[in-house]
Each structure stands twice: as structure tokens, then as C-alpha cells.
Design an enzyme around this catalytic site. Structure first.
Site, short mmCIF file in Angstrom:
data_model
loop_
_atom_site.label_atom_id
_atom_site.label_comp_id
_atom_site.label_asym_id
_atom_site.label_seq_id
_atom_site.Cartn_x
_atom_site.Cartn_y
_atom_site.Cartn_z
N SER A 48 0.84 -1.19 0.00
CA SER A 48 0.00 0.00 0.00
C SER A 48 0.88 1.24 0.00
O SER A 48 2.03 1.20 0.44
CB SER A 48 -0.86 -0.01 1.27
OG SER A 48 -1.48 1.23 1.50
N LYS A 61 2.41 -2.72 6.33
CA LYS A 61 2.64 -2.57 4.89
C LYS A 61 4.10 -2.23 4.58
O LYS A 61 4.65 -2.69 3.59
CB LYS A 61 1.69 -1.52 4.29
CG LYS A 61 0.22 -1.94 4.35
CD LYS A 61 0.00 -3.26 3.63
CE LYS A 61 -1.45 -3.68 3.63
NZ LYS A 61 -1.71 -4.89 2.82
N TYR A 118 -1.21 -0.40 10.76
CA TYR A 118 -1.41 -0.72 9.34
C TYR A 118 -0.19 -0.29 8.53
O TYR A 118 0.33 -1.06 7.71
CB TYR A 118 -2.67 -0.04 8.82
CG TYR A 118 -2.97 -0.34 7.37
CD1 TYR A 118 -3.59 -1.53 7.00
CD2 TYR A 118 -2.64 0.57 6.37
CE1 TYR A 118 -3.86 -1.81 5.68
CE2 TYR A 118 -2.91 0.29 5.04
CZ TYR A 118 -3.53 -0.89 4.70
OH TYR A 118 -3.80 -1.17 3.38
#
Length: 171
Positions: A148, A165, A161
């Protein structure tokens, strides 16, 4: 007639994953798609992919669980006898967005288990299998990991998060 290549797409029944699975099916791959939902809940996605000419197997598996990863690879090998492409796509966002001062360990562990540890060790299993396949016949395998923009662009209320990633990008 030559064997069709086989691709395994985690999180392959919705979002980015089904888009990847569609492209692979249209390119002549048979598919194993996995996710955490029961088979009845993904029937429409499996039917759609089958309609593109692929033989499609759905395996309900949570990539964060070692036993599920082992079963996913074992079922793929038992059914198709080969694997040419792994697409690590499964991932989750935190259930509650919180900055580092408020984030909880439970959320951190959940996000990193699914987004980072799961793909890391699934890649290990698959890479070992791919090495065995290459020793037995002419073979070319491919492992793709979907990350991402959050790997490089921080989000102050999704640190777990972003870290997951970034870790995938480093892998």
C-alpha cells in the site's frame, strides 16, 4: 495439451484480490482463492471466476494462522499438484483507528498477524514448494505481495497498518 498454470490469491474473492484473480483467470491460470468467509458467502465470486474459464478452488483460511497456511498449501498441492504464482493480497485495516498514544496491543497484533506475519510465512511455505518444483522439471514461479502507499506515507491514526505494509514492502 499443456497444464494450465495455477495461481493462489489470498483475499481473492473481493476488492483488489478478485481483480487480480480475474486478470489471472483471463490470462489462462487456474485459481485457488482464500479468505476467512464460509464457502457459501463467496459462491458468486467463485462462479464469476469459473465463468472466465478457470478451474477455481476456494479454501476458507486465515493467513494469520499457521495451521490454516499449511492446510491452504496442502489442499492446493493435493488438488492441482503445482503452484506457479502466489499473490499475497489478504489484509485488514485496524478495527479502530487510533494514534500511537491510544493504540492497543490487541489491534496491533491482529493487523500485523494478518498483514505481515501471515504473508511472510505463507511465502516461506510456497517458496520451499516452488524450489522443489524447479528441481523436478522446467519451472518458473512468481511471488507477488500487494502492499500500500501506506508503506511509505504515514497515517497518524493507522500506525499498525502502516508498519505492516512497510514490513511487506521490505520483504
Amino acid at each position: 495439451m499443456p497444464e494450465r498454470p495455477v495461481a493462489l490469491v489470498t483475499g481473492g474473492t473481493r476488492g483488489i484480490g478478485i481483480g487480480v484473480a480475474r486478470a489471472l483467470a483471463q490470462d489462462g491460470h487456474d485459481l485457488v482463492v482464500c479468505g476467512r468467509r464460509p464457502p457459501a458467502d463467496v459462491r458468486a465470486a467463485v462462479d464469476e471466476l469459473s465463468g472466465l474459464g478457470a478451474e477455481v478452488r476456494y479454501v476458507a483460511a486465515d493467513v494469520s494462522r499457521a495451521e490454516d497456511r499449511l492446510r491452504l498449501v496442502a489442499e492446493t498441492e493435493a488438488h492441482f499438484g503445482r503452484l506457479d504464482v502466489l499473490v499475497n493480497n489478504a489484509g485488514v485495516a485496524p478495527e479502530v483507528r487510533a494514534d500511537i498514544l491510544e493504540a492497543g496491543e490487541e489491534s496491533f497484533d491482529r493487523v500485523l498477524s494478518i498483514n505481515l506475519r501471515g504473508p511472510y510465512f505463507l511465502t516461506q511455505l510456497v517458496a520451499r514448494w516452488m524450489i522443489r518444483q524447479a528441481a523436478a522439471r522446467p519451472y518458473s514461479g512468481c511471488i507477488v505481495t500487494v502492499t500500500s502507499v501506506s508503506a511509505t506515507v504515514p497515517s497518524t491514526n493507522r500506525g499498525d497498518y502502516c508498519i505492516s505494509k512497510a514490513g511487506l514492502s521490505m520483504a
